[in-house]
Write a protein that holds these residues in place. Structure first.
Motif, PDB file in Angstrom:
ATOM      1  N   LEU A 209      -1.650   0.319 -13.553  1.00 32.77           N
ATOM      2  CA  LEU A 209      -1.035  -0.609 -12.639  1.00 32.77           C
ATOM      3  C   LEU A 209      -1.982  -1.952 -12.581  1.00 32.77           C
ATOM      4  O   LEU A 209      -3.073  -1.869 -12.520  1.00 32.77           O
ATOM      5  CB  LEU A 209      -1.230   0.327 -11.158  1.00 32.77           C
TER       6      LEU A 209
ATOM      7  N   ARG B  74       0.840  -1.321   0.059  1.00 32.51           N
ATOM      8  CA  ARG B  74       0.095  -0.044  -0.025  1.00 32.51           C
ATOM      9  C   ARG B  74       0.919   1.308   0.014  1.00 32.51           C
ATOM     10  O   ARG B  74       0.517   2.205  -0.763  1.00 32.51           O
ATOM     11  CB  ARG B  74      -0.814  -0.081   1.123  1.00 32.51           C
TER      12      ARG B  74
ATOM     13  N   LEU C 109       3.481  -2.336 -14.289  1.00 35.80           N
ATOM     14  CA  LEU C 109       3.092  -1.238 -14.330  1.00 35.80           C
ATOM     15  C   LEU C 109       3.619  -0.620 -15.857  1.00 35.80           C
ATOM     16  O   LEU C 109       4.601  -1.023 -16.356  1.00 35.80           O
ATOM     17  CB  LEU C 109       3.961  -0.351 -13.305  1.00 35.80           C
TER      18      LEU C 109
ATOM     19  N   ILE D  69      -2.028  -5.400 -10.069  1.00 34.48           N
ATOM     20  CA  ILE D  69      -1.671  -5.890  -8.774  1.00 34.48           C
ATOM     21  C   ILE D  69      -2.042  -7.515  -8.919  1.00 34.48           C
ATOM     22  O   ILE D  69      -3.176  -7.685  -8.942  1.00 34.48           O
ATOM     23  CB  ILE D  69      -2.138  -5.309  -7.478  1.00 34.48           C
TER      24      ILE D  69
ATOM     25  N   ALA E 294       3.589  -7.104  -9.135  1.00 33.56           N
ATOM     26  CA  ALA E 294       2.896  -5.792  -9.507  1.00 33.56           C
ATOM     27  C   ALA E 294       3.451  -5.630 -11.059  1.00 33.56           C
ATOM     28  O   ALA E 294       4.869  -5.754 -11.365  1.00 33.56           O
ATOM     29  CB  ALA E 294       3.416  -4.582  -8.822  1.00 33.56           C
TER      30      ALA E 294
ATOM     31  N   ILE F 155      -6.718   1.279  -7.320  1.00 31.68           N
ATOM     32  CA  ILE F 155      -6.167   0.156  -6.608  1.00 31.68           C
ATOM     33  C   ILE F 155      -6.317   0.169  -5.179  1.00 31.68           C
ATOM     34  O   ILE F 155      -6.248  -0.722  -4.527  1.00 31.68           O
ATOM     35  CB  ILE F 155      -4.742  -0.147  -7.219  1.00 31.68           C
ATOM     36  N   LEU F 156      -5.763   1.482  -4.705  1.00 33.28           N
ATOM     37  CA  LEU F 156      -5.655   1.268  -3.097  1.00 33.28           C
ATOM     38  C   LEU F 156      -7.220   1.116  -2.428  1.00 33.28           C
ATOM     39  O   LEU F 156      -7.276   0.812  -1.571  1.00 33.28           O
ATOM     40  CB  LEU F 156      -5.333   2.822  -2.658  1.00 33.28           C
TER      41      LEU F 156
ATOM     42  N   SER G 134       3.788   1.618  -1.330  1.00 32.34           N
ATOM     43  CA  SER G 134       4.417   1.582  -2.721  1.00 32.34           C
ATOM     44  C   SER G 134       3.371   2.277  -3.700  1.00 32.34           C
ATOM     45  O   SER G 134       3.864   2.941  -4.519  1.00 32.34           O
ATOM     46  CB  SER G 134       4.929   0.332  -3.200  1.00 32.34           C
ATOM     47  N   ILE G 135       2.215   1.779  -3.497  1.00 33.29           N
ATOM     48  CA  ILE G 135       1.046   2.084  -4.378  1.00 33.29           C
ATOM     49  C   ILE G 135       0.772   3.613  -4.324  1.00 33.29           C
ATOM     50  O   ILE G 135       0.604   4.562  -5.179  1.00 33.29           O
ATOM     51  CB  ILE G 135      -0.094   1.553  -4.287  1.00 33.29           C
ATOM     52  N   THR G 136       0.953   3.951  -2.965  1.00 37.60           N
ATOM     53  CA  THR G 136       0.748   5.569  -2.598  1.00 37.60           C
ATOM     54  C   THR G 136       1.915   6.478  -3.265  1.00 37.60           C
ATOM     55  O   THR G 136       1.566   7.465  -3.692  1.00 37.60           O
ATOM     56  CB  THR G 136       0.686   5.721  -1.141  1.00 37.60           C
TER      57      THR G 136
ATOM     58  N   ASP H 269       0.963   6.710  -7.029  1.00 43.53           N
ATOM     59  CA  ASP H 269      -0.077   7.714  -7.093  1.00 43.53           C
ATOM     60  C   ASP H 269       0.354   9.161  -7.019  1.00 43.53           C
ATOM     61  O   ASP H 269      -0.011   9.948  -7.618  1.00 43.53           O
ATOM     62  CB  ASP H 269      -1.168   7.494  -5.997  1.00 43.53           C
TER      63      ASP H 269
ATOM     64  N   PRO I 189      -3.586   3.879  -9.668  1.00 40.19           N
ATOM     65  CA  PRO I 189      -2.909   3.617  -8.359  1.00 40.19           C
ATOM     66  C   PRO I 189      -4.153   4.001  -7.227  1.00 40.19           C
ATOM     67  O   PRO I 189      -4.278   3.055  -6.467  1.00 40.19           O
ATOM     68  CB  PRO I 189      -1.857   4.422  -8.189  1.00 40.19           C
TER      69      PRO I 189
END
Length: 232
Positions: A186, A171, A223, A188, A221, A207-208, A173-175, A178, A204
């Motif tokens: 992206l 989470r 990308l 996952i 992941a 996805i979150l 890394s996704i932040t 973003d 992103p």
């Protein structure tokens, strides 16, 4: 002189086992593996006779390689396994393979499952050029630098990046993605080939919202930045 076999094993589904893998593990004299209990359970499931195991990890590979080379030179056939997937791909084995080549020891590979290839195929993103990063760095600042370098490369030529990440840090890394690339595509992929396989696609931020607040299991992941490369 013996031969060193690099053996791919299932990444989650025992149905992905190959006939050649079973034959090889049945015939070798010694099995190198990260977790001897896990590998022992796998061989038991396959009804392969009991084998001699040697714990072979990132932490002891260099120390144990001379012994393995000595065994190979004495005529023993040895299999190298990881906990799942293809050895050397973010797993132990590189140093051993390098030393085996220097000692003119025959090598063979038993190809099979790979989370990297499976993730790219299932992602739906372009697969003509792929950059595999392995595991992302743990520190946020180092992750930002990785993403920055990826951006610079993408400005030269479009390329899809694949990386592994811990469920405890995904989470975060996704932040970061973003923040740096809010419009990137992206994908996952969690628990590939297993009963609870999950695939999430989107930006992103999307996805979150979709991803569990406490995800579990192995995560890959994929990308792709949605930018045009610089013209030459």
């Amino acid at each position: 002189m013996g031969k060193l076999y690099i053996v791919s094993t299932p990444i989650g589904n025992l149905g992905d086992i190959s006939k050649r893998m079973i034959e090889t593990l049945t015939e070798v004299d010694l099995v190198l593996c990260e977790d001897t209990r896990r590998t022992g359970k796998l061989l038991h499931e396959l009804q392969i006779p009991k084998k001699d195991f040697l714990s072979f990890t990132d932490y002891n590979e260099k120390a144990k390689t001379p012994f393995v080379i000595e065994m190979l030179n004495s005529g023993k056939n040895i299999a190298l396994l990881s906990d799942g997937g293809t050895p050397l791909i973010s797993d132990p084995g590189y140093y051993l393979i390098k030393q085996a080549i220097l000692n003119n020891i025959p090598l063979d590979i038993i190809p099979g499952p790979s989370a990297v290839v499976s993730a790219v195929v299932l992602s739906g993103l372009p697969s003509d050029r792929i950059l595999f990063w392995g595991f992302l760095p743990k520190k946020p600042g180092n992750k930002r630098e990785v993403f920055k370098q990826y951006r610079l490369l993408t400005e030269v030529t479009p390329i899809t990046i694949v990386f592994y990440e811990s469920p405890f840090r995904i989470r975060e890394s996704i932040t970061l993605l973003d923040d740096q690339f809010p419009n990137c595509t992206l994908v996952i992929l969690r628990e590939l080939t297993k009963l609870h396989q999950e695939i999430l696609r989107g930006y992103p931020k999307e996805i979150l919202y979709q991803l569990s607040s406490n995800p579990k299991g192995e995560i890959t992941a994929v990308l792709r930045l949605n930018i045009d490369p610089k013209s030459h």
